[in-house]
Write an enzyme that holds these catalytic residues in place. Structure first.
Site, PDB file in Angstrom:
ATOM      1  N   ASN A   1      37.549  56.719-110.126  1.00 47.80           N
ATOM      2  CA  ASN A   1      36.530  57.680-110.539  1.00 47.80           C
ATOM      3  C   ASN A   1      36.321  57.543-112.047  1.00 47.80           C
ATOM      4  O   ASN A   1      37.291  57.593-112.803  1.00 47.80           O
ATOM      5  CB  ASN A   1      36.972  59.099-110.194  1.00 47.80           C
TER       6      ASN A   1
ATOM      7  N   HIS B   1      42.611  54.921-114.112  1.00 43.39           N
ATOM      8  CA  HIS B   1      43.537  54.835-112.982  1.00 43.39           C
ATOM      9  C   HIS B   1      42.780  54.416-111.731  1.00 43.39           C
ATOM     10  O   HIS B   1      41.612  54.759-111.545  1.00 43.39           O
ATOM     11  CB  HIS B   1      44.273  56.161-112.749  1.00 43.39           C
TER      12      HIS B   1
HETATM   13  P1  5GP Z   1      40.961  61.669-110.670  1.00 43.69           P
HETATM   14  O1  5GP Z   1      40.515  62.966-110.059  1.00 43.69           O
HETATM   15  O2  5GP Z   1      40.935  61.734-112.188  1.00 43.69           O
HETATM   16  O3  5GP Z   1      40.294  60.469-110.111  1.00 43.69           O
HETATM   17  O4  5GP Z   1      42.469  61.493-110.201  1.00 43.69           O
HETATM   18  C1  5GP Z   1      43.534  62.085-110.873  1.00 43.69           C
HETATM   19  C2  5GP Z   1      44.676  62.132-109.879  1.00 43.69           C
HETATM   20  O5  5GP Z   1      45.863  62.427-110.612  1.00 43.69           O
HETATM   21  C3  5GP Z   1      44.536  63.210-108.800  1.00 43.69           C
HETATM   22  O6  5GP Z   1      44.535  62.611-107.500  1.00 43.69           O
HETATM   23  C4  5GP Z   1      45.761  64.107-109.015  1.00 43.69           C
HETATM   24  O7  5GP Z   1      46.349  64.556-107.820  1.00 43.69           O
HETATM   25  C5  5GP Z   1      46.700  63.199-109.811  1.00 43.69           C
HETATM   26  N1  5GP Z   1      47.589  63.912-110.727  1.00 43.69           N
HETATM   27  C6  5GP Z   1      47.246  64.923-111.588  1.00 43.69           C
HETATM   28  N2  5GP Z   1      48.313  65.313-112.292  1.00 43.69           N
HETATM   29  C7  5GP Z   1      49.362  64.564-111.867  1.00 43.69           C
HETATM   30  C8  5GP Z   1      50.760  64.527-112.235  1.00 43.69           C
HETATM   31  O8  5GP Z   1      51.250  65.258-113.098  1.00 43.69           O
HETATM   32  N3  5GP Z   1      51.537  63.622-111.584  1.00 43.69           N
HETATM   33  C9  5GP Z   1      51.031  62.790-110.616  1.00 43.69           C
HETATM   34  N4  5GP Z   1      51.896  61.942-110.036  1.00 43.69           N
HETATM   35  N5  5GP Z   1      49.731  62.789-110.262  1.00 43.69           N
HETATM   36  C10 5GP Z   1      48.902  63.668-110.875  1.00 43.69           C
END
Ligand code: 5GP
Ligand code: ZN
Length: 136
Positions: A84, A97
């Site tokens: 994303n 990521h």
């Molecule tokens: P995005 O929404 O930015 O594409 O994905 C971010 C991802 O990071 C989400 O799926 C969320 O669950 C994960 N995430 C957020 N905070 C943490 C954390 O402290 N540890 C881990 N392992 N994952 C996290």
């Protein structure tokens, strides 16, 4: 800089790390869409794939390696790989990521990417994927 994923890469915030190399770190997502949902991040702070020409290519070997490992260790039948970029796309952590999401025969299809079924405990999944039964 105050960045959650830079802190995980530096080891300052704990995560279920399943692999790493010079340019990338792979760890289990804390709110998995499916069991084994993994994030592969760059060690370098890059906001998203839109922000850098080369970082996605540099971390791609780890994406492939982790995808195969998740399929082999967890008995998945395939994976979704997604990144994303930008809040409009659903990006909530502004550090590059790649989501690697194992997929299982019991819940096929793109609309079922986010499961409503209960997920296995993340400790149990980390032990299976790393092959270390004592993994916390
Ligand atoms: P995005 O929404 O930015 O594409 O994905 C971010 C991802 O990071 C989400 O799926 C969320 O669950 C994960 N995430 C957020 N905070 C943490 C954390 O402290 N540890 C881990 N392992 N994952 C996290
Ligand atoms: Zn960062």
């Amino acid at each position: 800089m105050d960045c959650l994923f830079c802190s995980i890469a530096a080891g300052d915030i704990p995560a279920k790390i399943i692999d790493s190399d010079d340019v990338s770190v792979a760890f289990l997502d804390i709110e998995p869409f499916q069991d084994g949902h993994t994030l592969v991040i760059s060690r370098k702070h890059v906001t998203s794939v839109l922000d850098d020409d080369g970082e996605l290519a540099r971390i791609s070997p780890m994406v492939t390696k982790v995808a195969r490992r998740l399929v082999d260790s967890l008995g998945a039948s395939g994976v979704n790989i997604m990144s994303n970029a930008g809040e409009v796309a659903g990006q909530s952590v502004h550090h590059l990521h790649i989501h690697v999401i194992p997929r299982y025969d019991r819940e096929p299809g793109i609309s079922a990417i986010r499961s409503t079924m209960p997920r296995r405990p993340i400790e149990e999944v980390a032990a299976i994927v790393t092959g270390d039964p004592h993994r916390k």
